[in-house]
Design a protein around this motif. Structure first.
Motif, PDB file in Angstrom:
ATOM      1  N   ALA A  18       0.821  -1.206   0.000  1.00  0.00           N
ATOM      2  CA  ALA A  18       0.000   0.000   0.000  1.00  0.00           C
ATOM      3  C   ALA A  18       0.857   1.259   0.000  1.00  0.00           C
ATOM      4  O   ALA A  18       0.428   2.301  -0.467  1.00  0.00           O
ATOM      5  CB  ALA A  18      -0.930  -0.006   1.207  1.00  0.00           C
ATOM      6  N   SER A  19       2.057   1.165   0.539  1.00  0.00           N
ATOM      7  CA  SER A  19       2.947   2.318   0.567  1.00  0.00           C
ATOM      8  C   SER A  19       4.386   1.827   0.564  1.00  0.00           C
ATOM      9  O   SER A  19       4.834   1.188   1.510  1.00  0.00           O
ATOM     10  CB  SER A  19       2.680   3.165   1.811  1.00  0.00           C
ATOM     11  OG  SER A  19       3.533   4.268   1.850  1.00  0.00           O
ATOM     12  N   ALA A  20       5.083   2.110  -0.524  1.00  0.00           N
ATOM     13  CA  ALA A  20       6.454   1.614  -0.663  1.00  0.00           C
ATOM     14  C   ALA A  20       7.484   2.653  -0.258  1.00  0.00           C
ATOM     15  O   ALA A  20       8.677   2.418  -0.391  1.00  0.00           O
ATOM     16  CB  ALA A  20       6.700   1.162  -2.101  1.00  0.00           C
ATOM     17  N   GLU A  21       7.058   3.828   0.184  1.00  0.00           N
ATOM     18  CA  GLU A  21       8.001   4.866   0.589  1.00  0.00           C
ATOM     19  C   GLU A  21       8.914   4.332   1.692  1.00  0.00           C
ATOM     20  O   GLU A  21       8.493   3.534   2.531  1.00  0.00           O
ATOM     21  CB  GLU A  21       7.263   6.103   1.100  1.00  0.00           C
ATOM     22  CG  GLU A  21       6.371   5.800   2.299  1.00  0.00           C
ATOM     23  CD  GLU A  21       5.791   7.051   2.928  1.00  0.00           C
ATOM     24  OE1 GLU A  21       6.572   7.921   3.337  1.00  0.00           O
ATOM     25  OE2 GLU A  21       4.566   7.133   3.009  1.00  0.00           O
ATOM     26  N   SER A  22      10.153   4.759   1.691  1.00  0.00           N
ATOM     27  CA  SER A  22      11.081   4.341   2.729  1.00  0.00           C
ATOM     28  C   SER A  22      12.034   5.481   3.034  1.00  0.00           C
ATOM     29  O   SER A  22      12.495   6.172   2.124  1.00  0.00           O
ATOM     30  CB  SER A  22      11.865   3.099   2.297  1.00  0.00           C
ATOM     31  OG  SER A  22      12.644   3.370   1.149  1.00  0.00           O
ATOM     32  N   CYS A  23      12.303   5.681   4.313  1.00  0.00           N
ATOM     33  CA  CYS A  23      13.193   6.757   4.747  1.00  0.00           C
ATOM     34  C   CYS A  23      14.356   6.187   5.534  1.00  0.00           C
ATOM     35  O   CYS A  23      14.204   5.195   6.244  1.00  0.00           O
ATOM     36  CB  CYS A  23      12.438   7.782   5.604  1.00  0.00           C
ATOM     37  SG  CYS A  23      11.114   8.656   4.729  1.00  0.00           S
ATOM     38  N   VAL A  38      10.596   7.395  -2.836  1.00  0.00           N
ATOM     39  CA  VAL A  38       9.195   7.181  -3.189  1.00  0.00           C
ATOM     40  C   VAL A  38       9.139   6.391  -4.494  1.00  0.00           C
ATOM     41  O   VAL A  38       9.767   6.766  -5.490  1.00  0.00           O
ATOM     42  CB  VAL A  38       8.457   8.525  -3.344  1.00  0.00           C
ATOM     43  CG1 VAL A  38       7.033   8.310  -3.822  1.00  0.00           C
ATOM     44  CG2 VAL A  38       8.468   9.286  -2.018  1.00  0.00           C
ATOM     45  N   ASP A  39       8.408   5.300  -4.479  1.00  0.00           N
ATOM     46  CA  ASP A  39       8.233   4.448  -5.655  1.00  0.00           C
ATOM     47  C   ASP A  39       6.908   4.825  -6.311  1.00  0.00           C
ATOM     48  O   ASP A  39       5.834   4.516  -5.788  1.00  0.00           O
ATOM     49  CB  ASP A  39       8.240   2.982  -5.223  1.00  0.00           C
ATOM     50  CG  ASP A  39       8.068   2.017  -6.387  1.00  0.00           C
ATOM     51  OD1 ASP A  39       7.836   2.473  -7.529  1.00  0.00           O
ATOM     52  OD2 ASP A  39       8.146   0.797  -6.159  1.00  0.00           O
ATOM     53  N   LEU A  40       6.982   5.484  -7.452  1.00  0.00           N
ATOM     54  CA  LEU A  40       5.763   5.963  -8.109  1.00  0.00           C
ATOM     55  C   LEU A  40       4.945   4.844  -8.736  1.00  0.00           C
ATOM     56  O   LEU A  40       3.818   5.080  -9.187  1.00  0.00           O
ATOM     57  CB  LEU A  40       6.104   7.025  -9.151  1.00  0.00           C
ATOM     58  CG  LEU A  40       6.288   8.467  -8.649  1.00  0.00           C
ATOM     59  CD1 LEU A  40       5.019   8.970  -7.981  1.00  0.00           C
ATOM     60  CD2 LEU A  40       7.475   8.602  -7.726  1.00  0.00           C
ATOM     61  N   ASN A  41       5.484   3.616  -8.757  1.00  0.00           N
ATOM     62  CA  ASN A  41       4.676   2.471  -9.158  1.00  0.00           C
ATOM     63  C   ASN A  41       3.629   2.144  -8.105  1.00  0.00           C
ATOM     64  O   ASN A  41       2.598   1.537  -8.419  1.00  0.00           O
ATOM     65  CB  ASN A  41       5.564   1.237  -9.372  1.00  0.00           C
ATOM     66  CG  ASN A  41       6.428   1.343 -10.610  1.00  0.00           C
ATOM     67  OD1 ASN A  41       5.932   1.556 -11.706  1.00  0.00           O
ATOM     68  ND2 ASN A  41       7.738   1.208 -10.428  1.00  0.00           N
ATOM     69  N   VAL A  42       3.906   2.560  -6.881  1.00  0.00           N
ATOM     70  CA  VAL A  42       3.044   2.191  -5.758  1.00  0.00           C
ATOM     71  C   VAL A  42       2.508   3.413  -5.023  1.00  0.00           C
ATOM     72  O   VAL A  42       1.325   3.498  -4.694  1.00  0.00           O
ATOM     73  CB  VAL A  42       3.813   1.278  -4.762  1.00  0.00           C
ATOM     74  CG1 VAL A  42       2.927   0.916  -3.583  1.00  0.00           C
ATOM     75  CG2 VAL A  42       4.319   0.033  -5.468  1.00  0.00           C
TER      76      VAL A  42
END
Length: 246
Positions: A18-23, A38-42
């Motif tokens: 649902a959210s592939a963002e990672s920091c 940020v993965d714009l595929n997801v």
């Protein structure tokens, strides 16, 4: 017990989808950075400035509360471009098809006018940093966009005005995008840094062909993974962030 464990793993896997963002926090050449990919595929990126009543959101928490009323939530977020005292954007600003400020292509004072500057363009499933003149020539059909400056990296090269031993040092933030528009990386320095070293991080460590400076000194980040939700002493202008369903 095995079934419960399998269910928990499945739930975690679905949540990650649902959210592939990672920091993360990363050190490079003697500097420290908080970096959010940020993965714009997801992931879905959005730009936000004014609440429905016409007042600027100003703060990450205010925006998150407003999104909550729509059964959505804010993940990663960052200030996204320079603004005037009334929080109106200095450069081009487009939000969900509504233009609030036209493109400024002339040079001028301050960092924004240190040409070339650029535009971050959001489209369905992608995000791209364009040098401003290229943006005007190609006229991409952006859903939302924000202009800032200077460019940090232009087609793999550093901005020509940056000096390796530059003495102007601030906490700085910006964004870089991949050639296919599917990877957007947002960075804030964890200490003061000059333009040259900030740009080198985007080009050499993150391997991004184009990157854009957002701001310095007032730079702020919301990164739940890092336990970070910068408040600051005054409200922000444009905010960019990942939005997902609650």
């Amino acid at each position: 017990m095995k079934h419960i464990l399998a269910l928990a793993l499945l739930i975690g896997w679905v949540a990650n989808l649902a959210s592939a963002e990672s920091c993360r926090t990363e050190a490079y050449q003697g500097n420290s950075f908080s970096t959010c990919e940020v993965d714009l595929n997801v992931d879905t990126l959005g730009l936000f400035l004014y609440a429905p009543d016409g007042t600027p959101y100003g703060y990450f928490n205010t925006l998150n509360t407003a999104l909550g009323a729509q059964d959505k939530k804010l993940g990663f977020a960052m200030n996204a471009g320079m603004y005037h005292d009334d929080r109106a954007p200095v450069g081009y600003y487009l939000e969900n098809g509504t233009e609030y400020q036209s493109v400024i292509s002339s040079d001028g004072p301050g960092n924004f006018g240190l040409l070339p500057n650029g535009v971050l363009c959001l489209r369905k499933g992608r995000a791209d940093v364009f040098e401003t003149m290229r943006f005007l020539t190609e006229s991409p059909d952006c859903t939302s966009a924000t202009q800032s400056g200077p460019m940090l990296v232009i087609n793999g090269k550093l901005h020509p005005r940056f000096l390796k031993d530059g003495t102007s040092r601030y906490v700085r933030n910006g964004v870089g995008t991949s050639a296919d528009g599917k990877r957007a990386v947002f960075v804030i320095s964890n200490g003061v840094i000059n333009f040259h070293d900030f740009a080198v991080y985007f080009r050499d460590q993150l391997n991004l062909p184009n990157a854009l400076y957002f701001d310095g000194n007032v730079s702020r980040l919301r990164a739940p993974e890092l336990g970070r939700n910068d408040l600051g002493f005054s409200p922000l202008g444009p905010i960019i962030g990942v939005v997902s369903e609650k």
